[in-house]
Design a protein around this motif. Structure first.
Motif, mmCIF file in Angstrom:
data_model
loop_
_atom_site.group_PDB
_atom_site.id
_atom_site.type_symbol
_atom_site.label_atom_id
_atom_site.label_comp_id
_atom_site.label_asym_id
_atom_site.label_seq_id
_atom_site.Cartn_x
_atom_site.Cartn_y
_atom_site.Cartn_z
ATOM 1 N N ALA A 43 0.856 -1.181 0.095
ATOM 2 C CA ALA A 43 0.100 0.100 -0.008
ATOM 3 C C ALA A 43 0.926 1.238 0.030
ATOM 4 O O ALA A 43 0.648 2.138 -0.756
ATOM 5 C CB ALA A 43 -0.963 0.112 1.157
ATOM 6 N N TYR A 44 1.927 1.415 0.815
ATOM 7 C CA TYR A 44 2.719 2.322 1.033
ATOM 8 C C TYR A 44 3.583 2.949 -0.502
ATOM 9 O O TYR A 44 3.607 3.791 -0.705
ATOM 10 C CB TYR A 44 3.839 2.028 2.060
ATOM 11 N N ARG A 45 3.781 1.644 -1.198
ATOM 12 C CA ARG A 45 4.509 2.156 -2.699
ATOM 13 C C ARG A 45 3.436 2.872 -3.464
ATOM 14 O O ARG A 45 3.895 3.471 -4.473
ATOM 15 C CB ARG A 45 4.887 0.746 -3.227
ATOM 16 N N HIS A 46 1.932 3.046 -3.253
ATOM 17 C CA HIS A 46 1.188 3.556 -3.881
ATOM 18 C C HIS A 46 0.451 4.583 -3.246
ATOM 19 O O HIS A 46 -0.723 4.918 -3.644
ATOM 20 C CB HIS A 46 0.258 2.590 -4.710
ATOM 21 N N LEU A 47 1.019 4.948 -2.275
ATOM 22 C CA LEU A 47 0.161 5.936 -1.293
ATOM 23 C C LEU A 47 0.775 7.318 -1.556
ATOM 24 O O LEU A 47 2.081 7.645 -1.627
ATOM 25 C CB LEU A 47 0.484 5.777 0.190
ATOM 26 N N THR A 48 0.122 8.208 -1.656
ATOM 27 C CA THR A 48 0.491 9.593 -2.012
ATOM 28 C C THR A 48 0.320 10.662 -0.505
ATOM 29 O O THR A 48 0.822 11.522 -0.608
ATOM 30 C CB THR A 48 -0.484 10.496 -3.082
ATOM 31 N N SER A 49 -0.471 10.049 0.405
ATOM 32 C CA SER A 49 -0.741 10.683 1.688
ATOM 33 C C SER A 49 0.381 10.801 2.446
ATOM 34 O O SER A 49 1.461 9.879 2.212
ATOM 35 C CB SER A 49 -1.612 10.079 2.309
ATOM 36 N N ARG A 50 0.605 11.710 3.504
ATOM 37 C CA ARG A 50 1.726 11.619 4.434
ATOM 38 C C ARG A 50 1.166 10.818 5.320
ATOM 39 O O ARG A 50 0.182 10.636 5.793
ATOM 40 C CB ARG A 50 2.213 13.246 4.614
ATOM 41 N N VAL A 51 2.354 10.314 6.147
ATOM 42 C CA VAL A 51 1.833 9.134 7.012
ATOM 43 C C VAL A 51 2.732 9.474 8.707
ATOM 44 O O VAL A 51 3.709 9.961 8.553
ATOM 45 C CB VAL A 51 2.634 7.598 6.358
ATOM 46 N N ILE A 52 1.598 9.396 9.582
ATOM 47 C CA ILE A 52 2.034 9.318 10.694
ATOM 48 C C ILE A 52 1.876 7.786 11.133
ATOM 49 O O ILE A 52 0.891 7.214 11.091
ATOM 50 C CB ILE A 52 1.094 10.231 11.599
ATOM 51 N N GLY A 53 2.817 7.116 11.380
ATOM 52 C CA GLY A 53 3.228 5.718 11.930
ATOM 53 C C GLY A 53 3.242 5.289 13.318
ATOM 54 O O GLY A 53 4.032 6.166 13.995
ATOM 55 N N ILE A 54 2.201 4.706 14.007
ATOM 56 C CA ILE A 54 2.239 4.639 15.481
ATOM 57 C C ILE A 54 2.389 3.198 15.692
ATOM 58 O O ILE A 54 1.666 2.250 15.316
ATOM 59 C CB ILE A 54 0.881 5.276 15.936
ATOM 60 N N THR A 55 3.292 2.829 16.638
ATOM 61 C CA THR A 55 3.404 1.601 17.281
ATOM 62 C C THR A 55 4.003 1.593 18.619
ATOM 63 O O THR A 55 4.001 2.557 19.107
ATOM 64 C CB THR A 55 4.458 0.790 16.390
ATOM 65 N N GLY A 56 4.006 0.473 19.376
ATOM 66 C CA GLY A 56 4.124 0.210 20.487
ATOM 67 C C GLY A 56 3.620 -0.778 21.182
ATOM 68 O O GLY A 56 2.908 -1.349 20.203
ATOM 69 N N THR A 57 3.961 -1.138 22.514
ATOM 70 C CA THR A 57 3.048 -2.503 23.032
ATOM 71 C C THR A 57 1.741 -2.160 23.328
ATOM 72 O O THR A 57 0.856 -3.088 22.957
ATOM 73 C CB THR A 57 4.008 -2.896 23.890
ATOM 74 N N PRO B 251 -6.554 11.198 1.185
ATOM 75 C CA PRO B 251 -6.271 12.254 2.031
ATOM 76 C C PRO B 251 -4.893 12.752 2.115
ATOM 77 O O PRO B 251 -3.913 12.431 1.699
ATOM 78 C CB PRO B 251 -6.570 11.515 3.477
ATOM 79 N N ASP B 252 -4.746 13.942 2.585
ATOM 80 C CA ASP B 252 -3.641 14.655 3.024
ATOM 81 C C ASP B 252 -2.619 14.058 3.933
ATOM 82 O O ASP B 252 -1.476 13.722 3.548
ATOM 83 C CB ASP B 252 -3.710 16.171 3.155
ATOM 84 N N TRP B 253 -3.356 13.386 4.921
ATOM 85 C CA TRP B 253 -2.520 12.610 5.939
ATOM 86 C C TRP B 253 -3.256 11.357 6.095
ATOM 87 O O TRP B 253 -4.573 11.294 6.255
ATOM 88 C CB TRP B 253 -2.470 13.591 7.273
ATOM 89 N N VAL B 254 -2.568 10.302 6.771
ATOM 90 C CA VAL B 254 -3.133 8.962 6.972
ATOM 91 C C VAL B 254 -2.287 8.628 8.336
ATOM 92 O O VAL B 254 -1.130 8.764 8.513
ATOM 93 C CB VAL B 254 -3.147 7.851 6.201
ATOM 94 N N VAL B 255 -3.210 8.359 9.267
ATOM 95 C CA VAL B 255 -2.461 8.057 10.646
ATOM 96 C C VAL B 255 -2.693 6.331 10.589
ATOM 97 O O VAL B 255 -3.724 5.995 10.659
ATOM 98 C CB VAL B 255 -3.330 8.557 11.816
#
Length: 470
Positions: free
Chosen positions: A110-124, A165-169
């Motif tokens: 999906a990322y290879r074909h995404l134009t939105s800016r990304v907020i990537g969230i991880t953690g336990t 969208p402009d951003w995807v979380v």
């Protein structure tokens, strides 16, 4: 070349195999098919959900089957795309790895074909709440944004949108991070680190290695939002290029956000600037100190994406949390009932136990995930009036926690509620935070939480009794 300039993983006409027909695998198959590849999708399980997904894909001209994997076709593929529900130790994954077939996650495609800016969230712990909260902050500020990933909407669905969208979380589980290659978030958020998924990983180190892939492609433009109170988080992020912003329960000199001495959540994005106030912690609708940290982290990410302090403060007051995460079921006969079915590991349950200062009845159980429950003992000794265990893990819970509080065992969720009601006194909290996965009795934590809520309401006559229970 994709419209964002990122190199594609396959060309039109290439054979691509998709393993797993859950939500993300099905979305990946559709995206890859739309890009002209020859898709073969399969799932070793043959449940109703998998069958329904296979039938839907077949109707769209995508070859899909359940109950087996065609090993020859998979090994002949140019690329294998894995769903996060397939364990790292699964035989099919070992077979593909040994054959040297390139493997990526659905998120990567999906990322290879995404134009939105990304907020990537991880953690336990806290990923879904923080992801939803961050998306809420952006949307309330008028920013074009949506949430995706492990929170429920596959990122592939966003990539297939005509107008993204402009951003995807994006909520990222360790399983999704494991098979990322070029993925680089505009803003990366690491919430916390604790033991989890030891039933899937050979060691805690392997689990942390996958979490660390969030930083794998860091560059000078990367921005990192980090839990400044978690030494493991700071250590993991230390080698990564880019700028870092710390969230903390105490004031600090670095750019970031914190809880000030007056009890306000404040931000400072540039060293030396005056702090800007968001909201008093007492006005935050979410329960528990851990949610103060989640708000600081989500607010920082939103600020870096363009939200001003005033809009962040206003949006924090309107966020009501998510189902099955310290969710209030109701108060009956002076007893407050809390559904924290999303507490699927010991560290999450420890946080939930510490969120309440009143006496409580702790409801624990489900399928064991490889962690000891003994770290819950201090919190249980502090507040627990009783512990009631259920499910496959009940015998181990009794062995490890029998000295922490009076303990009983239930054979079903309905009996669990009956025993809890008998043990609780007015002013108490009954906390359903299982510290285990749901898979011994339920397909996921959501169904488990719904069953718990239904049984509570039925017990007090607040809901007409219905037959059936997991």
């Amino acid at each position: 070349m994709a419209r964002n300039g990122r190199p594609p993983l396959f060309a039109p006409g290439d054979p691509v195999a998709v393993l797993g027909l859950g939500v993300s695998g099905t979305a990946a198959a559709r995206l890859i098919h739309s890009l002209g590849a020859e898709v073969y999708a399969s799932d070793a399980f043959e449940g109703p959900r998998q069958q329904e997904a296979a039938e839907a894909l077949s109707a769209e001209g995508i070859e899909a089957e359940v109950g087996r994997h065609d090993i020859d076709r998979i090994l002949d593929a140019r690329l294998v795309v894995t769903s996060p529900g397939i364990a790292p130790s699964a035989e099919i994954r070992r077979t593909v790895a040994q054959a040297g077939v390139p493997t990526v996650a659905e998120i990567e495609v999906a990322y290879r074909h995404l134009t939105s800016r990304v907020i990537g969230i991880t953690g336990t712990n806290g990923k879904t709440t923080t992801t939803a909260l961050c998306g809420h902050l952006l949307q309330q500020a008028g920013i074009d944004a949506m949430t995706a990933g492990n929170i429920g909407r596959p990122l592939s669905d966003v990539s297939m949108m005509k107008r993204q969208p402009d951003w995807v979380v994006v909520e990222l589980s360790s399983f999704q991070l494991a098979d990322l290659r070029a993925f680089r978030p505009t803003i990366g958020v690491l919430l916390n680190l604790a033991a989890d998924h030891l039933d899937w990983y050979s060691s805690l180190e392997r689990y942390y290695e996958d979490k660390a892939r969030l930083f794998a492609n860091a560059d000078g433009d990367s921005r990192w939002v980090l839990n400044g109170d978690d030494a493991g988080v700071l250590s993991m992020a230390r080698p990564a290029a880019g700028r870092r912003y710390l969230a903390s329960s105490e004031a600090h000199e670095e750019p970031g956000a914190w809880l000030d001495e007056a009890g306000n959540l404040v931000q400072r994005l540039e060293a030396g600037a005056a702090p800007e106030t968001w909201i008093a912690a007492a006005d935050l609708p979410l329960v528990g100190a851990h949610n103060v940290m989640n708000a600081l982290l989500a607010g920082l990410a939103a600020a870096l994406a363009g939200c001003d302090a005033a809009s962040i403060g206003a949006a924090l007051t309107s966020f009501r949390g998510l189902s099955h995460r310290l969710q209030r079921v109701g108060e009956f006969d002076g007893v407050e009932w809390i559904n924290d079915s999303k507490g699927t590991n010991v560290s999450a349950t420890k946080v939930a136990l510490n969120a309440f200062q009143r006496p409580l009845v702790a409801l624990l159980g489900g399928r064991h995930k490889g962690e000891s429950y003994r770290s819950l003992i201090p919190a249980l000794r502090e507040n627990a009036r009783a512990v009631i265990a259920y499910g496959e893990a009940a015998p181990q819970i009794v062995r490890e926690l029998g000295d922490a509080a009076p303990i009983d065992v239930a054979g079903s969720v309905r009996q669990l509620v009956r025993l809890a009601r008998a043990a609780a006194e007015p002013g108490d909290v009954v906390l359903f935070s299982p510290a285990c996965s749901s898979y011994d009795m339920f397909p996921d934590y959501r169904v488990r939480g719904q069953a718990f809520e239904r049984c509570v309401l039925e017990s007090y006559g607040a809901l007409e009794a219905e037959g059936g229970e997991g």
